[in-house]
Design an enzyme around this catalytic site. Structure first.
Site, PDB file in Angstrom:
ATOM      1  N   LYS A  59       9.165   0.234   4.148  1.00 20.61           N
ATOM      2  CA  LYS A  59       8.762   1.553   3.650  1.00 20.61           C
ATOM      3  C   LYS A  59       9.870   2.004   2.728  1.00 20.61           C
ATOM      4  CE  LYS A  59       6.121   3.476   7.463  1.00 20.61           C
ATOM      5  NZ  LYS A  59       5.983   4.584   8.421  1.00 20.61           N
ATOM      6  N   GLY A  70       0.835  -1.210   0.000  1.00 21.46           N
ATOM      7  CA  GLY A  70       0.000   0.000   0.000  1.00 21.46           C
ATOM      8  C   GLY A  70       0.856   1.240   0.000  1.00 21.46           C
ATOM      9  N   CYS A  78       4.922   1.029   0.295  1.00 25.33           N
ATOM     10  CA  CYS A  78       5.326  -0.033   1.219  1.00 25.33           C
ATOM     11  C   CYS A  78       5.238  -1.372   0.500  1.00 25.33           C
ATOM     12  CB  CYS A  78       4.407  -0.076   2.431  1.00 25.33           C
ATOM     13  SG  CYS A  78       4.299   1.500   3.269  1.00 25.33           S
ATOM     14  N   ASP A 130      -1.152  10.001  16.325  1.00 22.24           N
ATOM     15  CA  ASP A 130      -1.900   9.643  15.114  1.00 22.24           C
ATOM     16  C   ASP A 130      -2.481   8.230  15.231  1.00 22.24           C
ATOM     17  OD1 ASP A 130      -3.057  10.190  12.678  1.00 22.24           O
ATOM     18  OD2 ASP A 130      -1.281   9.676  11.502  1.00 22.24           O
TER      19      ASP A 130
END
Ligand code: 9ZP
Length: 341
Positions: free
Chosen positions: A54, A32, A39, A148
């Protein structure tokens, strides 16, 4: 990576090389898009160990804000070791990219599960929330605020354990008497004090986690609006609809986690002792099919939870023999039992 390809995405099946150690990795499928770049699943060739990588283009790292965030993520995550925090195994660079090698969580994120399922049952929410609070207690215990927390940052492993990931926005809590003033995080999970720039300390994480719990139980966020000003007005009012199907325990928990006053929100350790988490049936493990459909807990729930009825939570009690328990045998909670919540 293979020479001559600086800046270009490495195609699948290509090899990535950590020039410092000579370690070779094979690039697998795209998992994604992350905040900074794509990634991929990668496999260390000699050991066969899989990772989630990543891949951040060097050009993007040059932007000071991104470079700082990545550096902070590297710095923070290297120091952290907890079974409910995603591990950072290492990093390396080639001519065009920085690669962060993270623990692979093969069942994707809770956001993926919610997309497939719509909403979860109360026993499942207890199951995931206990683990997330355990991870968050560790982060807060180390003086860190995640900033987050949301379902797409809750990653699920092969064995259906959940872990907190993406510490790119995390930072130490401000010194006593001072609070960070920056506006960051996911808009609909922002706490009222963050919107009002009154600070972004640990209670803002509890608020965001409360929003995630609400979303998991109902299938939608507690504060929603098409336009930002209306969304922020709703958040500041701290009033949210409570569907009647939620149990009294779930309502009480949400009222504590989504309290407008940050000081009134309990920390992770106290939330772990909340009746919602201690008095309802919590499965010991979840079957992988719970990623796609409502799980049935065959013979897992103690008799007292079957007798109390699993009403409100939407899950189906099943007898150990595998048959569905006839509904008429499951009585509703008495008012004395209601008071337990
Ligand atoms: N998702 C589709 C259903 C939409 C997937 O197929 C999928 C599969 C995964 O593993 C096979 C996976 C994520 C999605 N795994 C995974 N993703 C991570 C991750 C660990 N494992 N992380 C570790 N730290 N941060 C996260 C983050 C970045 C690597 N992710 C995902 C966020 C978006 C894509 C990858």
């Amino acid at each position: 990576m293979v020479p001559g390809s600086a800046g270009a995405e490495p195609p699948p099946g290509w090899y990535l090389r950590d020039e410092r150690t000579g370690t070779l990795y094979k690039r697998g499928r795209l998992l994604g898009e992350g905040t900074f770049g794509r990634c991929y699943q990668v496999t260390e060739v000699t050991s066969g160990r899989p990772y989630a990588a990543k891949v951040i283009p060097r050009a993007r790292l040059a932007a000071a804000a991104i470079g700082d965030r990545v550096e902070r993520e590297l710095e923070l995550q290297r120091r952290l070791r907890h079974r409910h925090i995603v591990r950072l195994h290492g990093h390396f660079t080639d001519r065009g990219h920085l690669y962060l090698l993270l623990e692979l969580c093969s069942r994707g994120s809770l956001a993926d599960i919610l997309r497939a399922r719509g909403r979860l049952t109360e026993p499942e929410v207890r199951y995931y929330l206990r683990q997330l609070l355990s991870g968050l207690r560790y982060l807060h215990g180390h003086g860190l605020v995640h900033r987050d927390l949301k379902p797409s940052n809750f990653l699920v492993t092969e064995r259906m354990r959940v872990k907190i990931g993406d510490l790119g926005l995390a930072r130490g809590a401000a010194p006593p008497g001072r609070r960070w003033g920056a506006l960051c995080g996911t808009p609909c999970y922002l706490a009222p004090e963050v919107l009002e720039r009154r600070g972004h300390a640990e209670p803002a994480d509890i608020w965001a986690l409360g929003c995630a719990v609400y979303t998991a139980l109902t299938g939608h966020a507690p504060f929603e609006a098409r336009h930002r000003p209306e969304l922020y007005r709703r958040i500041r009012s701290a009033r949210f609809p409570l569907p009647p199907r939620l149990s009294p325990g779930a309502r009480a928990l949400l009222a504590r986690m989504l309290h407008p006053e940050p000081a009134a929100r309990p920390g992770p350790a106290r939330l772990l002792r909340h009746p919602f988490l201690t008095q309802g049936f919590t499965p010991r493990t979840l079957p992988p099919r719970a990623c796609h459909s409502v799980p049935v807990f065959v013979g897992q729930e103690p008799l007292r939870w079957i007798l109390r009825g699993l009403r409100c939570c939407g899950c189906v009690p099943v007898t150990p023999a595998g048959g569905r328990a006839p509904p008429q045998r499951i009585r509703a909670r008495t008012s004395a039992e209601e008071n337990l919540y």
